[in-house]
Design a protein around this motif. Structure first.
Motif, PDB file in Angstrom:
ATOM      1  N   GLU A  95       0.958  -1.240   0.249  1.00 14.48           N
ATOM      2  CA  GLU A  95       0.182  -0.072   0.188  1.00 14.48           C
ATOM      3  C   GLU A  95       0.923   1.493  -0.081  1.00 14.48           C
ATOM      4  O   GLU A  95       0.400   2.382   0.566  1.00 14.48           O
ATOM      5  N   SER A  96       1.961   1.339  -0.598  1.00 13.93           N
ATOM      6  CA  SER A  96       2.781   2.674  -1.044  1.00 13.93           C
ATOM      7  C   SER A  96       2.289   3.162  -2.094  1.00 13.93           C
ATOM      8  O   SER A  96       2.884   3.572  -3.113  1.00 13.93           O
ATOM      9  N   PHE A  97       0.960   3.424  -2.039  1.00 15.39           N
ATOM     10  CA  PHE A  97       0.381   4.334  -3.223  1.00 15.39           C
ATOM     11  C   PHE A  97       0.797   5.626  -3.509  1.00 15.39           C
ATOM     12  O   PHE A  97       0.827   6.069  -4.509  1.00 15.39           O
ATOM     13  N   ASP A  98       1.552   6.368  -2.581  1.00 12.43           N
ATOM     14  CA  ASP A  98       2.089   7.803  -2.806  1.00 12.43           C
ATOM     15  C   ASP A  98       3.408   7.763  -2.965  1.00 12.43           C
ATOM     16  O   ASP A  98       3.935   8.625  -3.009  1.00 12.43           O
ATOM     17  N   VAL A  99       4.020   6.514  -3.206  1.00 20.74           N
ATOM     18  CA  VAL A  99       5.281   6.039  -3.365  1.00 20.74           C
ATOM     19  C   VAL A  99       6.362   6.884  -2.697  1.00 20.74           C
ATOM     20  O   VAL A  99       7.003   7.861  -3.125  1.00 20.74           O
ATOM     21  N   VAL A 123      -8.389   3.641  -5.376  1.00 23.20           N
ATOM     22  CA  VAL A 123      -7.765   3.778  -4.104  1.00 23.20           C
ATOM     23  C   VAL A 123      -6.768   4.760  -4.125  1.00 23.20           C
ATOM     24  O   VAL A 123      -6.105   5.125  -5.016  1.00 23.20           O
ATOM     25  N   GLN A 124      -7.033   5.662  -3.224  1.00 29.06           N
ATOM     26  CA  GLN A 124      -6.157   6.759  -2.796  1.00 29.06           C
ATOM     27  C   GLN A 124      -5.945   7.692  -4.067  1.00 29.06           C
ATOM     28  O   GLN A 124      -4.735   8.333  -4.381  1.00 29.06           O
ATOM     29  N   GLY A 125      -6.834   7.861  -5.087  1.00 30.29           N
ATOM     30  CA  GLY A 125      -6.718   8.728  -6.133  1.00 30.29           C
ATOM     31  C   GLY A 125      -5.993   8.040  -7.418  1.00 30.29           C
ATOM     32  O   GLY A 125      -5.603   8.839  -8.120  1.00 30.29           O
ATOM     33  N   PHE A 126      -5.554   7.038  -7.271  1.00 30.93           N
ATOM     34  CA  PHE A 126      -4.863   6.349  -8.238  1.00 30.93           C
ATOM     35  C   PHE A 126      -5.664   6.408  -9.705  1.00 30.93           C
ATOM     36  O   PHE A 126      -6.850   6.089  -9.572  1.00 30.93           O
ATOM     37  N   SER A 127      -4.974   7.063 -10.728  1.00 31.37           N
ATOM     38  CA  SER A 127      -6.083   6.914 -11.958  1.00 31.37           C
ATOM     39  C   SER A 127      -5.158   6.381 -12.882  1.00 31.37           C
ATOM     40  O   SER A 127      -3.810   6.032 -12.871  1.00 31.37           O
TER      41      SER A 127
END
Length: 458
Positions: free
Chosen positions: A137-141, A336-340
């Protein structure tokens, strides 16, 4: 851009007839629009660099690559849980080495666990190393300063921590045996024949003795470290070598050239970060597989760029293969978390640009995802986000001149996925391959590469 029908016996058995396109050997392909190649099985991209090295390897007659002090050619395969337990990659390794010689097991794990274990290899390490990896869950890198270029790193707990590895006979796979027995009653299913020993193999299908041990390290507790290698030669005798390292760059590589050996024991002083430990022979092709289970491919961007580039340049792979998409499409499906889709495409382009900047003559191949179903309303069904991910990957490959092999076209979309589940090539989750399915995918990819390499060479 010439095209031809792909007629692998395995694909014919599944009932498919596919087309791929490639460029001429000496001339770049004429510019075309993406729409013209959208449904092609294969795009050659920048594989010319890799093919030139394969040709040098074959022309040497001894399966030695003459242009770099006889080192092995290096292939590294990154993937998500689709390649769990080496289920696809071990077959691809065997096929490459059957044709071009055993160059070694490549990158090794310090500590194994089931999803990332390597087949055809024996890891006798029992703890003693701290593992660093990309968190789920490192969506914001976020930045990952502890990680090396593969998305992993290890640190020894102390000077007594020792990594122990040996070559091993080919790992038997019981479900492949069951599949073959089942196919005897259902000959319409694709065949999965045994592979042969590598050329010049002295140990048959058991790994060749190692002659090179390569490590890539970064500073840990101090700007100095010592790497100590004990190796057991073919006659059973042992010897030890040590290398002192003073870190001046973001990473430092050390290579031990040793007599043909059947066991290595690696320990360290100074508690450095060890980003890579690789074993190779002095011939053929070495094959590394890196499993990033549950992760996005682009999360590799969290590795500091200088650190990332240093690792790639020190390891110097000749071909990098990426297989990703199932986690990205699910994240996109649930927003998820604004991933587009737009963010995903930007991330991929940035990642490939970093690799090309670090290693401009290294070929990159994308193994595009086959279809995937999610359970919705109590039933497994296709979902649009997965198709978006596949198209983004293929368009990025086309725009950036990368090679692409389309798993969706290989299996034949939703109907092909259903058939693959019924025949035991894809698991009942409509996502992951079985070991027979991994063999099927690897054989199809390898045959495509060999057919295209042969056309390029002629």
């Amino acid at each position: 851009m010439p095209c031809k029908v792909f007629t692998s016996a395995m694909v014919v058995a599944m009932g498919f007839s596919l087309t791929f396109c490639s460029g001429d050997r000496k001339d770049s392909p004429s510019p075309v629009a993406f729409e013209e190649v959208r449904n092609h099985l294969f795009l050659r991209g920048n594989l010319d660099h890799f093919y030139e090295k394969l040709e040098s390897l074959e022309k040497s007659g001894k399966f030695q690559y003459p242009e770099d002090n006889g080192r092995s050619l290096r292939v590294i395969f990154f993937g998500d849980s689709v390649i769990w337990g080496d289920c696809l990659t071990v077959r691809l390794k065997r096929r490459f080495q059957e044709r071009f010689g055993d160059g070694g097991r490549g990158l090794l794990r310090f500590v194994d666990w089931a999803p990332t274990r390597l087949m055809d290899h024996q890891n006798l390490t029992r703890g003693g190393f701290q593992k660093y990896k990309i968190p789920f869950e490192s969506f914001d890198v976020p930045p990952f300063p502890n990680l090396g270029f593969t998305g992993f790193s290890h640190r020894p707990a102390g000077s007594s921590s020792t990594a122990i590895h040996e070559p091993a006979a080919r790992t038997p796979m019981s479900d492949v045996t069951r599949y073959r027995n089942y196919r005897n009653r259902h000959p319409e299913l694709p065949a999965i024949p045994d592979t042969e020993p590598p050329p010049n193999a002295r140990y048959g299908t058991e790994g060749e003795s190692w002659k090179r041990v390569r490590i890539i390290m970064r500073a840990g507790d101090s700007d100095r470290a010592t790497a100590r290698l004990t190796y057991r030669m073919e006659d059973g005798s042992k010897d030890t070598m040590a290398r002192d390292v003073q870190f001046q760059n973001s990473c430092q590589s050390v290579e031990f050239q040793i007599p043909a050996s059947r066991r290595i024991e690696m320990s360290f002083q100074g508690r450095p970060y060890v980003d890579a430990l690789a074993v190779e022979t002095d011939q053929g092709l070495s094959f590394s597989s890196v499993v990033m289970r549950g992760l996005h491919q682009a999360w590799l961007l969290g590795i500091p760029e200088k650190q990332f580039a240093c690792g790639y340049q020190e390891f110097a792979p000749d071909l990098v293969i990426f297989q990703f998409g199932i986690n990205e499409s699910q994240t996109l499906h649930y927003s998820v978390q604004g991933f587009s889709a737009e963010l995903y495409e930007r991330q991929l382009r940035t990642l490939y640009t970093r690799i090309q900047k670090a290693l401009p003559n290294t070929s990159i191949l994308i193994l595009g995802p086959w279809d995937r179903f999610l359970k919705q309303g109590g039933y497994y069904q296709p979902y649009d986000a997965h198709a978006r991910v596949r198209e983004i990957q293929k368009r990025v490959a086309f725009d950036m001149g990368l090679a692409y092999f389309d798993g969706y076209q290989l299996l034949g979309g939703p109907d092909g996925l259903k058939k693959a589940v019924r025949t035991g090539l894809i698991q009942a989750d409509y996502t992951h391959v079985t070991y027979p399915g991994g063999h099927f995918m690897a054989d199809a990819l390898f045959q495509q590469l060999i057919d295209d390499y042969t056309e390029w060479r002629n």
